[in-house]
Design a protein around this motif. Sequence first.
Motif, PDB file in Angstrom:
ATOM      1  N   UNK A 200      -1.638 -31.829 -34.066  1.00 25.34           N
ATOM      2  CA  UNK A 200      -1.390 -32.817 -35.118  1.00 25.34           C
ATOM      3  C   UNK A 200       0.078 -33.234 -35.136  1.00 25.34           C
ATOM      4  N   UNK A 201       0.975 -32.266 -34.991  1.00 19.53           N
ATOM      5  CA  UNK A 201       2.401 -32.585 -34.990  1.00 19.53           C
ATOM      6  C   UNK A 201       2.762 -33.448 -33.789  1.00 19.53           C
ATOM      7  N   UNK A 202       2.228 -33.121 -32.617  1.00 25.73           N
ATOM      8  CA  UNK A 202       2.515 -33.904 -31.415  1.00 25.73           C
ATOM      9  C   UNK A 202       2.028 -35.342 -31.582  1.00 25.73           C
ATOM     10  N   UNK A 203       0.800 -35.517 -32.077  1.00 21.96           N
ATOM     11  CA  UNK A 203       0.271 -36.864 -32.253  1.00 21.96           C
ATOM     12  C   UNK A 203       1.068 -37.677 -33.252  1.00 21.96           C
ATOM     13  N   UNK A 236       0.986 -32.973 -21.820  1.00 21.44           N
ATOM     14  CA  UNK A 236       2.038 -33.924 -22.193  1.00 21.44           C
ATOM     15  C   UNK A 236       2.451 -34.843 -21.057  1.00 21.44           C
ATOM     16  N   UNK A 237       2.446 -34.348 -19.821  1.00 20.61           N
ATOM     17  CA  UNK A 237       2.808 -35.191 -18.683  1.00 20.61           C
ATOM     18  C   UNK A 237       1.783 -36.300 -18.496  1.00 20.61           C
ATOM     19  N   UNK A 257      13.593 -44.935 -22.752  1.00 25.25           N
ATOM     20  CA  UNK A 257      13.443 -44.657 -24.185  1.00 25.25           C
ATOM     21  C   UNK A 257      12.137 -43.929 -24.461  1.00 25.25           C
ATOM     22  N   UNK A 258      11.052 -44.351 -23.796  1.00 22.73           N
ATOM     23  CA  UNK A 258       9.760 -43.681 -23.964  1.00 22.73           C
ATOM     24  C   UNK A 258       9.847 -42.238 -23.483  1.00 22.73           C
ATOM     25  N   UNK A 259      10.464 -42.031 -22.328  1.00 18.73           N
ATOM     26  CA  UNK A 259      10.615 -40.666 -21.809  1.00 18.73           C
ATOM     27  C   UNK A 259      11.419 -39.822 -22.787  1.00 18.73           C
ATOM     28  N   UNK A 260      12.440 -40.432 -23.388  1.00 21.24           N
ATOM     29  CA  UNK A 260      13.237 -39.706 -24.376  1.00 21.24           C
ATOM     30  C   UNK A 260      12.419 -39.279 -25.577  1.00 21.24           C
ATOM     31  N   UNK A 261      11.533 -40.170 -26.048  1.00 19.76           N
ATOM     32  CA  UNK A 261      10.659 -39.828 -27.181  1.00 19.76           C
ATOM     33  C   UNK A 261       9.782 -38.630 -26.830  1.00 19.76           C
ATOM     34  N   UNK A 266       8.214 -33.029 -27.294  1.00 18.69           N
ATOM     35  CA  UNK A 266       7.819 -31.787 -26.647  1.00 18.69           C
ATOM     36  C   UNK A 266       8.822 -30.668 -26.916  1.00 18.69           C
ATOM     37  N   UNK A 267      10.092 -31.002 -27.065  1.00 18.76           N
ATOM     38  CA  UNK A 267      11.082 -29.978 -27.404  1.00 18.76           C
ATOM     39  C   UNK A 267      10.827 -29.426 -28.797  1.00 18.76           C
TER      40      UNK A 267
END
Length: 346
Positions: A200-203, A236-237, A257-261, A266-267
């Motif tokens: 839920x947090x990831x989404x 996630x990948x 920017x997307x990769x940064x998000x 994930x961190x």
Amino acid sequence: MSRRTVSLLVLGGALLLLLWMLPEVPLLVFAAALLGVFLHAGARLLRRVLPVSHGAGVMLFLLLLLLVTAGLGLLAARPMAEQLNELWRQVPAAAQRVSETLSRYGWGQELLERVKPGNMELPSGGGSTAFSALNTTFGALANVVLVSFLGLYFALDPKLYRRGIEALVAPSLRPRARLICEEAAVTLRNWLGAQMVSMAVVGLLTGTGLWLIGVPLAPVLGVIAALLAFIPTLGPVLAAVPAVLLGLADGLSGAMSVIGVYLVVQSVESYLITPYVQKRGVDLPEAATIIALVAFGLMFGFLGMLLATPMAALTLMLVRRLYVEGYLDHEPAEEQPVERPVILRG
């Protein structure tokens, strides 16, 4: 050799033989047990507010899940279909931009040349390949149906199957076997709760982050990220691929920017959310999670990778209870010599 030892050897040998000859069967049974634990936990929650029996609680929880799924599907079908169509339309254009970018470099041109349809070797025997794909699809659907019914049966009467496990060991071991089965159910239930919190947090974080930087279809990409978060490390990948392609609409800066998000999300999930909930629930170290993912993935393929984390949590609990506490801790600790203080005489 005592009956206790013989019963444990027979049970362990039968399990190893089954894993060697039919490795998919124990994995499907484990997946069904995980589903049964989920349905059983939902029924327990319902029984706190409704005066119903356990079986009725399981069926009511299952009916509630179906109704909620159908309701959300009806409410979100049209906008989700529009967004998915837009995603399907934009991804090829983004892929074309990637191709144009790669064609500027020598190594990129070589890579594009190798992946052209005309240069890729296709397997001979198209009819047999199509039949194999069809057979695999029906086999997967049959496995889903099997796991669903087994999980429902496990949830309706878990004590019946627990008694069956207890009957396979010597009478002197049955009280401990009962405790181990109960703790295994608690371990899986805690893992499910922790996993749902992480998903839920990831989404939520992924959808919000993509929306803030202006990536289209952020809700759909957030749902994809939440669902694929069930697969540790690899999920996630896979979830980031369509988002990065859409981010390329704004050039390389948009993709970065997307990769940064995704890296930030994930961190936060890996170093804050998951360690906290997993430590509280099943006390599963991060290194054990990665090792289990690689090991079960190599041994059992995608299904093993999908179930690697809960199996690692259960295995860690069994090792702790059966080997460490049941065997190693029975040996008395070696007495350390007492060091006498040295008295200096002047």
